[in-house]
Design a protein around this motif. Structure first.
Motif, mmCIF file in Angstrom:
data_model
loop_
_atom_site.group_PDB
_atom_site.id
_atom_site.type_symbol
_atom_site.label_atom_id
_atom_site.label_comp_id
_atom_site.label_asym_id
_atom_site.label_seq_id
_atom_site.Cartn_x
_atom_site.Cartn_y
_atom_site.Cartn_z
ATOM 1 N N VAL A 94 0.478 -0.974 0.102
ATOM 2 C CA VAL A 94 -0.345 -0.028 0.002
ATOM 3 C C VAL A 94 1.059 1.267 -0.011
ATOM 4 O O VAL A 94 0.818 2.327 -0.393
ATOM 5 C CB VAL A 94 -0.749 -0.021 1.105
ATOM 6 N N ALA A 95 2.169 1.521 0.408
ATOM 7 C CA ALA A 95 2.946 2.463 0.633
ATOM 8 C C ALA A 95 3.899 2.769 -0.793
ATOM 9 O O ALA A 95 3.748 3.567 -0.817
ATOM 10 C CB ALA A 95 3.912 1.448 1.857
ATOM 11 N N GLU A 96 3.927 1.058 -1.470
ATOM 12 C CA GLU A 96 4.235 1.644 -2.715
ATOM 13 C C GLU A 96 3.387 1.972 -3.945
ATOM 14 O O GLU A 96 3.688 3.251 -4.327
ATOM 15 C CB GLU A 96 4.944 -0.149 -3.136
ATOM 16 N N ALA A 97 2.217 1.548 -3.295
ATOM 17 C CA ALA A 97 1.238 1.969 -4.245
ATOM 18 C C ALA A 97 1.022 3.466 -4.227
ATOM 19 O O ALA A 97 0.745 4.180 -4.935
ATOM 20 C CB ALA A 97 -0.004 1.358 -4.288
ATOM 21 N N GLY A 98 0.982 4.520 -3.213
ATOM 22 C CA GLY A 98 0.910 5.818 -3.000
ATOM 23 C C GLY A 98 -0.221 6.225 -3.236
ATOM 24 O O GLY A 98 -0.973 5.727 -2.710
ATOM 25 N N ASP A 99 -0.523 7.229 -4.039
ATOM 26 C CA ASP A 99 -2.006 7.433 -4.930
ATOM 27 C C ASP A 99 -1.938 7.010 -5.981
ATOM 28 O O ASP A 99 -2.651 8.161 -7.418
ATOM 29 C CB ASP A 99 -2.083 9.122 -4.901
ATOM 30 N N ALA A 100 -1.686 6.016 -6.393
ATOM 31 C CA ALA A 100 -1.868 5.335 -7.603
ATOM 32 C C ALA A 100 -3.536 5.648 -8.271
ATOM 33 O O ALA A 100 -3.754 5.000 -7.306
ATOM 34 C CB ALA A 100 -1.024 3.729 -7.877
ATOM 35 N N ARG A 101 -3.601 5.393 -9.334
ATOM 36 C CA ARG A 101 -4.735 6.254 -9.692
ATOM 37 C C ARG A 101 -5.420 4.310 -10.776
ATOM 38 O O ARG A 101 -6.680 4.604 -11.896
ATOM 39 C CB ARG A 101 -4.800 7.094 -10.097
ATOM 40 N N ASP A 102 -4.664 3.162 -10.723
ATOM 41 C CA ASP A 102 -4.939 2.282 -12.010
ATOM 42 C C ASP A 102 -5.483 1.070 -10.487
ATOM 43 O O ASP A 102 -4.685 0.447 -9.603
ATOM 44 C CB ASP A 102 -3.608 2.106 -12.676
ATOM 45 N N VAL A 103 -6.673 1.105 -11.274
ATOM 46 C CA VAL A 103 -7.186 -0.993 -10.518
ATOM 47 C C VAL A 103 -6.074 -1.584 -10.509
ATOM 48 O O VAL A 103 -6.665 -2.401 -9.533
ATOM 49 C CB VAL A 103 -9.048 -1.079 -11.772
ATOM 50 N N ARG A 104 -5.180 -1.741 -11.265
ATOM 51 C CA ARG A 104 -4.590 -3.101 -11.361
ATOM 52 C C ARG A 104 -3.462 -3.471 -9.884
ATOM 53 O O ARG A 104 -3.493 -3.718 -9.157
ATOM 54 C CB ARG A 104 -3.531 -3.112 -12.370
ATOM 55 N N THR A 105 -3.132 -2.016 -9.683
ATOM 56 C CA THR A 105 -2.367 -1.308 -7.988
ATOM 57 C C THR A 105 -2.656 -1.851 -6.954
ATOM 58 O O THR A 105 -2.610 -3.109 -6.431
ATOM 59 C CB THR A 105 -1.599 -0.269 -8.210
ATOM 60 N N TRP A 106 -4.253 -1.905 -6.881
ATOM 61 C CA TRP A 106 -4.784 -1.979 -5.852
ATOM 62 C C TRP A 106 -5.814 -2.829 -5.615
ATOM 63 O O TRP A 106 -5.857 -3.914 -4.234
ATOM 64 C CB TRP A 106 -5.699 -0.704 -5.483
ATOM 65 N N ASP A 136 -9.848 1.419 -0.168
ATOM 66 C CA ASP A 136 -10.621 2.853 -0.198
ATOM 67 C C ASP A 136 -9.913 2.879 -1.595
ATOM 68 O O ASP A 136 -10.003 4.103 -2.524
ATOM 69 C CB ASP A 136 -9.750 3.589 0.904
ATOM 70 N N GLY A 137 -8.309 2.849 -1.887
ATOM 71 C CA GLY A 137 -7.352 3.354 -3.014
ATOM 72 C C GLY A 137 -8.748 2.331 -4.204
ATOM 73 O O GLY A 137 -8.325 3.307 -4.752
ATOM 74 N N LEU A 138 -8.900 1.076 -4.678
ATOM 75 C CA LEU A 138 -9.455 0.929 -5.071
ATOM 76 C C LEU A 138 -10.882 1.355 -5.875
ATOM 77 O O LEU A 138 -10.883 1.555 -7.241
ATOM 78 C CB LEU A 138 -10.091 -0.897 -5.195
ATOM 79 N N GLY A 139 -11.431 2.034 -4.975
ATOM 80 C CA GLY A 139 -12.809 2.154 -5.038
ATOM 81 C C GLY A 139 -12.781 4.319 -5.863
ATOM 82 O O GLY A 139 -13.354 4.286 -6.209
ATOM 83 N N ARG A 140 -11.140 4.896 -5.236
ATOM 84 C CA ARG A 140 -11.218 5.832 -5.552
ATOM 85 C C ARG A 140 -10.948 6.174 -6.902
ATOM 86 O O ARG A 140 -11.393 6.926 -8.328
ATOM 87 C CB ARG A 140 -10.193 6.124 -5.567
ATOM 88 N N CYS A 141 -10.452 4.441 -7.556
ATOM 89 C CA CYS A 141 -10.384 4.329 -8.874
ATOM 90 C C CYS A 141 -11.454 3.550 -9.811
ATOM 91 O O CYS A 141 -11.770 3.750 -10.800
ATOM 92 C CB CYS A 141 -9.589 2.988 -9.393
ATOM 93 N N LEU A 142 -13.014 3.777 -9.046
ATOM 94 C CA LEU A 142 -13.656 2.964 -9.742
ATOM 95 C C LEU A 142 -14.726 3.349 -9.352
ATOM 96 O O LEU A 142 -16.141 3.223 -9.008
ATOM 97 C CB LEU A 142 -14.059 1.564 -9.084
ATOM 98 N N ALA A 143 -14.787 5.579 -9.031
ATOM 99 C CA ALA A 143 -15.558 5.810 -8.591
ATOM 100 C C ALA A 143 -17.518 5.839 -9.870
ATOM 101 O O ALA A 143 -18.381 6.311 -9.456
ATOM 102 C CB ALA A 143 -15.385 7.917 -8.525
ATOM 103 N N GLY A 144 -17.360 5.493 -10.812
ATOM 104 C CA GLY A 144 -18.073 5.372 -11.225
ATOM 105 C C GLY A 144 -19.195 4.241 -11.267
ATOM 106 O O GLY A 144 -20.765 3.732 -11.359
#
Lengths: 222, 222
Positions: A84-96, A149-157
């Protein structure tokens, strides 16, 4: 009278006994089923002359199940916190999705072969009396919260009920895919992937597809 | 001496007793776990004065589990055979995924509320000693074979190990999503979908995404 060193030795012996019991219980539960195995059988498999050793050290079967779950939870949490620390504020579904899948597979790979933990978890999660124990334990994980939460930000739609629905599906899929692979390895059956790392890649591929699949509106389903 | 009519009455009574035992066993297994429930408890819940009624009518617990599975298999097979016939030589993934998902949800919807079958199946499939029973029973389904073949024709580009892997994932997902919904309904918890039909739509959406997701080659996974 027992001096300080004596106390320490006795505490270390109790810790070692608990560890033997946890390892034996995890293996027997995974191989035969949580309810098919008696505390007496666990005590015997752990090499305890006293058949009441499990009750003495752990209390009920539910307490024993919780102790086995906690035995692994710390290590899984460490791995996920790092990802999660490495992912940071990543915006791609795959990372999360990777942050959800890899802590499990990396932990299982690190345990060496054979493992019993995945089959143990799958059984406990499917059992009506025991599943609340695993759910409670997972609720206290800060890194799991962060990954979701990180995944949720990528799937806001994605509509909220569908997000909840796919969240449950993803949890089931990670758990039961790991258990199925572990079972195949234990029984010497072929597996679709050679390693836990490749298993994770297959799971991440599938879950990215699942999370990003178009949503059919009500009334226009097949 | 017993005449032909007498025999018939006794046979009908035995059938009715078996039916009562199957219904009681399915409910208790779903609610409390297959191993947490004794044959004696099943006999009592079925209103049998004789506590050995389960053993007399069904033999072992494995035999009882198989009888419960068969009680539903015929109806599921009928629904799937009809859907497969309607699908014909369809070439779209969604139609064939639907043939895998809807027989389960249509059957559960037809049973009315509450149901116990999905939780029963999920437990049995996760139990190391009992899962072979369910696998054997599913292998004899011609419509399941036809649906899997139909789906395979739409996914000819998918490497065989990935197809096998996603097949196992799909089976797990259908089974455990149905069980999770059934459990939520039984416990009065909210569910992401209002009906079994909408649940099927959500599952079909997710599984189409899963089956058609791009495959990461070895070495380039996240």
């Amino acid at each position: 009278m027992v001096d300080v060193a004596g106390r320490t030795v006795r505490a270390a012996q109790a810790d070692a006994t608990r560890e033997l019991i946890l390892a034996a219980a995890e293996r027997l539960f995974a191989e035969r089923g949580v309810y098919a195995v008696s505390n007496r059988q666990v005590s015997e498999a752990a090499g305890q002359g006293n058949n009441a050793a499990v009750g003495y050290h752990f209390g009920t079967k539910a307490d024993l199940v919780r102790a086995i779950a906690r035995r692994h939870a710390g290590r899984v949490e460490e791995i996920r916190a790092r990802l999660v620390a490495e992912a940071g504020d990543a915006r791609d579904v795959r990372t999360w999705v990777s942050c959800l899948v890899r802590p499990v597979t990396v932990h299982l790979a690190a345990l060496g072969s054979p493992t019993w933990y995945a089959r143990f978890c799958a059984q406990v999660m499917t059992d009506p009396a025991l599943s609340p124990i695993m759910v409670e334990e997972s609720l206290v994980s800060p890194s799991l919260r962060a990954a979701v939460d990180g995944l949720g930000r990528c799937l806001a739609g994605l509509p909220e009920p569908v997000r909840a629905e796919r969240g449950v599906m993803a949890r089931q899929l990670i758990l039961h895919t790991a258990a199925e692979r572990e079972r195949a390895l234990a029984e010497g059956r072929p597996t679709p992937r050679a390693t836990w790392e490749e298993t994770a890649t297959g799971l991440v591929d599938a879950l990215v597809g699942l999370w990003t699949a178009p949503v059919t509106g009500s009334g226009d389903g097949v």
